[in-house]
Design a protein around this motif. Structure first.
Motif, short mmCIF file in Angstrom:
data_model
loop_
_atom_site.label_atom_id
_atom_site.label_comp_id
_atom_site.label_asym_id
_atom_site.label_seq_id
_atom_site.Cartn_x
_atom_site.Cartn_y
_atom_site.Cartn_z
N ARG B 165 61.03 64.86 -37.63
CA ARG B 165 60.51 64.64 -36.27
C ARG B 165 61.51 65.08 -35.22
O ARG B 165 61.16 65.79 -34.28
CB ARG B 165 60.17 63.15 -36.05
N GLY B 167 63.99 67.16 -35.60
CA GLY B 167 64.14 68.62 -35.71
C GLY B 167 63.06 69.34 -34.90
O GLY B 167 63.34 70.27 -34.15
N LEU B 168 61.84 68.87 -35.06
CA LEU B 168 60.72 69.45 -34.33
C LEU B 168 60.91 69.30 -32.83
O LEU B 168 60.73 70.24 -32.06
CB LEU B 168 59.42 68.78 -34.79
N VAL B 169 61.29 68.10 -32.41
CA VAL B 169 61.43 67.83 -30.97
C VAL B 169 62.59 68.64 -30.37
O VAL B 169 62.47 69.19 -29.27
CB VAL B 169 61.57 66.31 -30.72
N SER B 171 63.63 71.50 -31.48
CA SER B 171 63.16 72.88 -31.45
C SER B 171 62.24 73.10 -30.23
O SER B 171 62.32 74.13 -29.56
CB SER B 171 62.43 73.15 -32.77
N GLN B 172 61.42 72.10 -29.93
CA GLN B 172 60.53 72.22 -28.78
C GLN B 172 61.29 72.11 -27.45
O GLN B 172 60.92 72.74 -26.47
CB GLN B 172 59.45 71.15 -28.85
N LEU B 173 62.36 71.30 -27.44
CA LEU B 173 63.21 71.21 -26.24
C LEU B 173 63.80 72.58 -25.94
O LEU B 173 63.83 73.02 -24.79
CB LEU B 173 64.38 70.26 -26.49
N PHE B 203 59.09 60.49 -26.93
CA PHE B 203 59.63 60.61 -28.28
C PHE B 203 60.74 59.59 -28.53
O PHE B 203 60.71 58.84 -29.51
CB PHE B 203 60.17 62.03 -28.51
#
Lengths: 216, 216
Positions: B165, B167-169, B171-173, B203
């Protein structure tokens, strides 16, 4: 005078030429997808595509002015494949967390199943201003679909601030699908999908509140 | 016997050679950033870097085994520049929406001010598995900083789902900073920054609730 198939003989000859022309174009597009996937878009030159597609340089340039034009065609051919997914998102009646989770799961699977084209378009739009412009244009189509799906989201079409917000969120959705579908497929995608869906739910319901407040 | 500066003569000679060696390395790195920015990373070959840096091919290969190794050095030199920003995020005491908005605004400005390196690293990590591995490694460092910042986020270090989770966030940042700082700077960034901050707040407080629930 007409032929058995109802076309004048010349038209039939032209139809054959056109079919051959289309077949060459298809070979170029499909060959390009294969060779870009194998070598990476950035590392490929026109000669790689010619070799892969068994097409002459003259034929290539009869179809495409440049590599960019060929990638633009890949993007255009792919649009009718993914646009229905966004139409489906737009049409989810209540945009509940459960619906959005299902939709995100389908999108991640879709990126996975279309990995080759997704990687090519991600690379090309980062490297190439022209392709970036094209993918941005598609993002505008998506934003409009979502804006038009219910009255509470209509401001996403005309309010420039809301337009920037949805542009950002669509760009992040793409990143999330890429991250989960292409980069980290080994991990349990369900966990990431839940995070994506929670973000999308948070965003859409925030916008529905704004839209409702503006209308009321 | 020692020299006036307290070093034996040989050591002084070696120090001079080392300083020259470092100067050449700096010229290569700085020349590479300039030429990658002008032509795009993907379009550059070693010869472009040599020409820009006024360095011989032999010297290049005395420093770097490949273009990737040079880009890896660009990434390594840039890390101490951006890591303090993430340390600052980790250390925000309550991670309130107001604090996060200020932090997101600084990050977007940071990407804008370091546009050249941000674009190079974005391109290189999309094109190059090795560079992607390096930037992923940095993302792990960030995830650890945030995990260690408070007990309620400690699960972000050891729980594999939580790791995916964050990692995804992260990456989106990165995507959001790139989108607002590099791609769409003409638009009012404040609107996008508010969206970023709201996502990050959503988040982090979701994770704090999970972490609290797990601890309680």
């Amino acid at each position: 005078m007409e032929d058995a198939d109802g076309m004048p003989p010349n038209a039939r000859g032209n139809a054959l030429q056109m079919a051959q022309r289309e077949a060459t174009r298809d070979r170029l597009v499909e060959g390009a997808v294969r060779v870009f996937t194998r070598k990476g878009y950035a590392a490929c030159v026109v000669a790689d595509v010619l070799k892969e597609a068994h097409v002459s340089r003259a034929s290539f340039y009869a179809h495409f002015a440049s590599m960019q034009a060929l990638v633009a065609e890949i993007a255009d051919r792919f649009a009718p494949v993914w646009q229905p997914h966004y139409r489906e998102l737009a049409n989810l009646p209540g945009k509940t967390l459960e619906q959005l989770t299902g939709w995100c799961a389908r999108m991640v699977r879709f990126y996975r199943e279309n990995e080759a084209v997704c990687v090519i378009l991600a690379q090309a739009s980062l490297l190439d201003q022209e392709i970036y412009g094209k993918t941005s244009g598609y993002q505008d189509v998506l934003a409009d679909m979502i804006a038009d799906s219910e009255p509470g989201l209509a401001h996403l079409r005309y309010d420039p601030d809301a337009r920037l917000r949805i542009g950002l969120v669509l760009s992040q959705l793409d990143r999330a699908c890429y991250y989960l579908g292409v980069r980290n497929w080994e991990g349990d995608p369900q966990v990431g999908i839940a995070t994506m869906a929670a973000q999308l739910h948070h965003f859409l319901h925030g916008e529905l509140r704004r839209g409702g407040a503006a209308a009321g």
